[in-house]
Design an enzyme around this catalytic site. Structure first.
Site, PDB file in Angstrom:
ATOM      1  N   ARG A  87     -10.919   2.701  -5.494  1.00 37.33           N
ATOM      2  CA  ARG A  87     -10.383   1.288  -4.256  1.00 37.33           C
ATOM      3  C   ARG A  87     -12.348   1.195  -4.556  1.00 37.33           C
ATOM      4  O   ARG A  87     -12.247  -0.361  -4.427  1.00 37.33           O
ATOM      5  CB  ARG A  87     -10.430   1.916  -2.975  1.00 37.33           C
ATOM      6  CG  ARG A  87      -9.625   1.051  -2.128  1.00 37.33           C
ATOM      7  CD  ARG A  87      -8.409   1.591  -0.783  1.00 37.33           C
ATOM      8  NE  ARG A  87      -8.241   2.629  -1.000  1.00 37.33           N
ATOM      9  CZ  ARG A  87      -6.582   2.679  -1.301  1.00 37.33           C
ATOM     10  NH1 ARG A  87      -6.245   1.357  -1.223  1.00 37.33           N
ATOM     11  NH2 ARG A  87      -5.950   4.155  -1.056  1.00 37.33           N
ATOM     12  N   TYR A  88     -13.185   2.211  -4.939  1.00 36.06           N
ATOM     13  CA  TYR A  88     -14.221   1.527  -4.117  1.00 36.06           C
ATOM     14  C   TYR A  88     -15.218   1.956  -5.414  1.00 36.06           C
ATOM     15  O   TYR A  88     -14.656   3.188  -6.071  1.00 36.06           O
ATOM     16  CB  TYR A  88     -15.075   2.548  -2.960  1.00 36.06           C
ATOM     17  CG  TYR A  88     -14.385   2.381  -1.903  1.00 36.06           C
ATOM     18  CD1 TYR A  88     -14.573   1.253  -0.812  1.00 36.06           C
ATOM     19  CD2 TYR A  88     -13.338   3.168  -1.812  1.00 36.06           C
ATOM     20  CE1 TYR A  88     -14.160   1.216   0.104  1.00 36.06           C
ATOM     21  CE2 TYR A  88     -13.149   2.329  -0.068  1.00 36.06           C
ATOM     22  CZ  TYR A  88     -13.130   2.107   0.544  1.00 36.06           C
ATOM     23  OH  TYR A  88     -12.280   1.788   2.205  1.00 36.06           O
ATOM     24  N   ARG A  91     -16.537   6.024  -5.478  1.00 32.24           N
ATOM     25  CA  ARG A  91     -15.343   7.093  -5.295  1.00 32.24           C
ATOM     26  C   ARG A  91     -14.435   7.133  -5.708  1.00 32.24           C
ATOM     27  O   ARG A  91     -13.114   5.637  -5.598  1.00 32.24           O
ATOM     28  CB  ARG A  91     -15.627   7.690  -3.935  1.00 32.24           C
ATOM     29  CG  ARG A  91     -14.685   6.878  -3.221  1.00 32.24           C
ATOM     30  CD  ARG A  91     -15.576   6.861  -1.532  1.00 32.24           C
ATOM     31  NE  ARG A  91     -16.823   5.819  -1.822  1.00 32.24           N
ATOM     32  CZ  ARG A  91     -16.954   4.656  -0.710  1.00 32.24           C
ATOM     33  NH1 ARG A  91     -16.018   4.625   0.398  1.00 32.24           N
ATOM     34  NH2 ARG A  91     -17.959   3.827  -0.712  1.00 32.24           N
ATOM     35  N   CYS A 100       4.281  18.504  -0.268  1.00 31.91           N
ATOM     36  CA  CYS A 100       3.373  19.139   1.187  1.00 31.91           C
ATOM     37  C   CYS A 100       3.900  20.468   1.082  1.00 31.91           C
ATOM     38  O   CYS A 100       5.182  20.711   0.898  1.00 31.91           O
ATOM     39  CB  CYS A 100       3.802  17.949   2.006  1.00 31.91           C
ATOM     40  SG  CYS A 100       2.282  16.579   0.865  1.00 31.91           S
ATOM     41  N   CYS A 104       5.416  14.780   7.115  1.00 31.58           N
ATOM     42  CA  CYS A 104       5.141  14.662   8.317  1.00 31.58           C
ATOM     43  C   CYS A 104       6.238  13.019   8.499  1.00 31.58           C
ATOM     44  O   CYS A 104       5.469  12.181   7.107  1.00 31.58           O
ATOM     45  CB  CYS A 104       3.413  14.620   8.663  1.00 31.58           C
ATOM     46  SG  CYS A 104       2.985  15.134   7.892  1.00 31.58           S
ATOM     47  N   CYS A 107       4.613   9.619   7.857  1.00 29.59           N
ATOM     48  CA  CYS A 107       3.134   9.935   6.354  1.00 29.59           C
ATOM     49  C   CYS A 107       2.959   8.492   5.621  1.00 29.59           C
ATOM     50  O   CYS A 107       4.260   7.904   6.189  1.00 29.59           O
ATOM     51  CB  CYS A 107       3.874  10.766   5.306  1.00 29.59           C
ATOM     52  SG  CYS A 107       2.790  10.400   3.398  1.00 29.59           S
ATOM     53  N   ARG A 109       2.086   8.048   2.503  1.00 29.75           N
ATOM     54  CA  ARG A 109       2.866   7.648   1.212  1.00 29.75           C
ATOM     55  C   ARG A 109       4.751   8.491   1.682  1.00 29.75           C
ATOM     56  O   ARG A 109       4.934   9.274   0.609  1.00 29.75           O
ATOM     57  CB  ARG A 109       2.189   8.679   0.132  1.00 29.75           C
ATOM     58  CG  ARG A 109       0.441   8.168   0.300  1.00 29.75           C
ATOM     59  CD  ARG A 109      -0.088   9.360  -0.947  1.00 29.75           C
ATOM     60  NE  ARG A 109      -1.542   8.318  -0.726  1.00 29.75           N
ATOM     61  CZ  ARG A 109      -2.635   8.589  -0.777  1.00 29.75           C
ATOM     62  NH1 ARG A 109      -2.805  10.358  -0.389  1.00 29.75           N
ATOM     63  NH2 ARG A 109      -4.190   8.901  -0.738  1.00 29.75           N
ATOM     64  N   ASP A 269      -0.938   3.438  10.033  1.00 30.83           N
ATOM     65  CA  ASP A 269      -0.205   2.472   8.855  1.00 30.83           C
ATOM     66  C   ASP A 269       1.340   1.657   8.734  1.00 30.83           C
ATOM     67  O   ASP A 269       2.329   2.297   9.615  1.00 30.83           O
ATOM     68  CB  ASP A 269      -0.545   3.034   6.850  1.00 30.83           C
ATOM     69  CG  ASP A 269      -1.989   3.538   6.893  1.00 30.83           C
ATOM     70  OD1 ASP A 269      -2.705   2.794   7.184  1.00 30.83           O
ATOM     71  OD2 ASP A 269      -1.931   4.735   6.749  1.00 30.83           O
ATOM     72  N   ASP A 306      -6.214   1.153   7.590  1.00 28.54           N
ATOM     73  CA  ASP A 306      -6.681   1.158   6.432  1.00 28.54           C
ATOM     74  C   ASP A 306      -6.358  -0.359   6.181  1.00 28.54           C
ATOM     75  O   ASP A 306      -4.539  -0.748   6.593  1.00 28.54           O
ATOM     76  CB  ASP A 306      -5.948   2.201   5.599  1.00 28.54           C
ATOM     77  CG  ASP A 306      -6.620   2.797   4.220  1.00 28.54           C
ATOM     78  OD1 ASP A 306      -6.702   2.270   3.632  1.00 28.54           O
ATOM     79  OD2 ASP A 306      -6.897   3.736   4.153  1.00 28.54           O
ATOM     80  N   LYS A 313     -11.316   0.906   4.150  1.00 28.68           N
ATOM     81  CA  LYS A 313     -10.470   1.062   5.670  1.00 28.68           C
ATOM     82  C   LYS A 313     -12.476   0.349   6.332  1.00 28.68           C
ATOM     83  O   LYS A 313     -12.922   0.433   5.279  1.00 28.68           O
ATOM     84  CB  LYS A 313     -10.854   2.517   5.870  1.00 28.68           C
ATOM     85  CG  LYS A 313      -9.716   3.152   5.595  1.00 28.68           C
ATOM     86  CD  LYS A 313     -10.499   5.295   5.216  1.00 28.68           C
ATOM     87  CE  LYS A 313      -9.646   6.026   4.964  1.00 28.68           C
ATOM     88  NZ  LYS A 313      -9.206   6.182   3.613  1.00 28.68           N
TER      89      LYS A 313
HETATM   90  S1  SF4 Z   1       0.648  13.271   6.104  1.00 28.31           S
HETATM   91 FE1  SF4 Z   1       2.253  12.694   4.441  1.00 28.31          FE
HETATM   92  S2  SF4 Z   1       0.866  13.701   2.107  1.00 28.31           S
HETATM   93 FE2  SF4 Z   1      -0.146  14.389   4.508  1.00 28.31          FE
HETATM   94  S3  SF4 Z   1       0.719  16.493   4.902  1.00 28.31           S
HETATM   95 FE3  SF4 Z   1       2.523  15.301   5.362  1.00 28.31          FE
HETATM   96  S4  SF4 Z   1       3.879  14.602   4.460  1.00 28.31           S
HETATM   97 FE4  SF4 Z   1       1.993  15.606   3.323  1.00 28.31          FE
END
Ligand code: SF4
Length: 342
Positions: A87-88, A91, A100, A104, A107, A109, A269, A306, A313
């Site tokens: 993206r940049y 980096r 994971c 979460c 999340c 993603r 997000d 973001d 960001k």
């Molecule tokens: S935020 Fe998403 S990528 Fe990070 S630990 Fe939780 S589920 Fe996994």
């Protein structure tokens, strides 16, 4: 006790209020709650408990608004090679796997992560490393995913060494929730895998509430810090989890006490099915303003958004400068305004 992975297991633990929509929510994203996180959840009201809310599926996840996106931060649009997001100029993100230790519910993603989430094959990882090698402008490689600490220490050591062997990479950064949600995984062998010989390694810890900094987690963070690894903290601003000043105050102080410098407070997000976690930008700015009057600079994160579409960001305030034709008006940490000459 094992990680809870099904609605039935959550029900047995008394974490769910029956609702037919939960099956749809569970289908939209995998479930995982580690014993350490389970121990922190207030069973009398898991839906409103700040830890329970992060990991227990909710019927609200089935409500998707038109503004919400499958790829809210535009990873795909900036991915020249599988596993790389560029993206940049200086980096890249390198995502070796999408597994994971916990899942979460907010999340960013959530459409990608899960036990069956795609991992890079050996050939794909070689191609990703070749991309980094061929781009001398890349100074920092950020290992993310999924959670890179789900790799076995030996594989993590190999990956760290392969990146370290690319002479123009100065910094390897790891983003992980493991020290919080599965602290025993931060073993001596794993810490040793995080010590490149040449480049500098930084470690970003995702932590959203002071209660996540339990004794075992503080010990895991100490093992990393004692090994000379600089630690930074990332927090997602989440309704019903940490969207009040007292909670954020305790979290930021707890992180600093654990030798973790608060780095980012992420505005949530536009992830599909996460409207119940969303906080307005104005609320976020007000919270940041309140923190400015309470915490030292050491404990202040930068509040960032973001930009959807993969544009990266940006800090979103609050601002402290007012305008006038011949002077600036500066607002201090306690809300008083002062004239400053141009
Ligand atoms: S935020 Fe998403 S990528 Fe990070 S630990 Fe939780 S589920 Fe996994």
């Amino acid at each position: 006790m094992q990680t809870l992975r099904t609605l039935e297991a959550l029900e047995r633990e008394g974490l769910l209020t029956p609702d037919p929509r939960l099956a749809t929510a569970a289908q939209s994203m995998a479930i995982a709650i580690t014993p350490e996180m389970l121990a922190l959840i207030d069973r009398s009201d898991p839906a409103h408990d700040p830890i329970g809310r992060q990991f227990v599926p909710s019927a609200a996840e089935t409500e998707v608004s038109p503004d919400e996106l499958l790829d809210p931060i535009g990873d795909e649009a900036r991915s020249p090679v599988k596993g790389i997001v560029h993206r940049y100029p200086d980096r890249v993100l390198l995502k070796p796997l999408h597994v994971c230790p916990v899942y979460c519910r907010f999340c960013f993603r959530r459409e990608k992560v899960g036990p069956g989430g795609e991992a890079l094959s050996a050939t794909e990882l070689s191609a990703a490393l070749a991309y980094i090698r061929e781009h001398p402008e890349i100074w920092e490689v950020i290992l993310t995913g999924g959670d890179p600490l789900m790799l076995a220490p030996r594989r993590l050591a190999e990956l760290t060494a392969a990146i370290d062997a690319i002479g123009h990479v100065g910094v390897i950064r790891i983003h992980s929730r493991v020290p919080i949600v599965d602290p025993e995984r931060v073993s001596g062998e794993l810490v040793a895998a995080l010590r490149p010989r040449r480049a500098t390694l930084w470690f970003g810890v995702h932590c959203n509430h002071a209660r996540e900094l339990a004794a075992a987690t503080r010990a895991a963070l100490a093992r990393l810090a004692d090994a000379g690894i600089p630690l930074i903290g990332q927090t997602v601003l989440l309704a019903g989890v940490n969207d009040d000043v007292e909670t954020l105050d305790q979290l930021m102080r707890g992180l600093v006490m654990a030798r973790v410098k608060p780095y980012y407070l992420h505005h949530p997000d536009l992830v599909r099915g996460t409207g119940h976690f969303r906080v307005s930008v104005e609320r976020g700015q007000a919270l940041m303003k309140a923190l400015r009057g309470r915490l030292s600079g050491l404990a202040q994160p930068t509040y960032v958004l973001d930009v959807p579409g993969g544009h990266g960001k940006v800090p979103i305030g609050p601002g402290y400068l007012g305008d006038d034709p011949d002077a600036l008006w500066v607002e201090d940490a306690f809300g008083e305004r002062h004239r400053y000459p141009r």
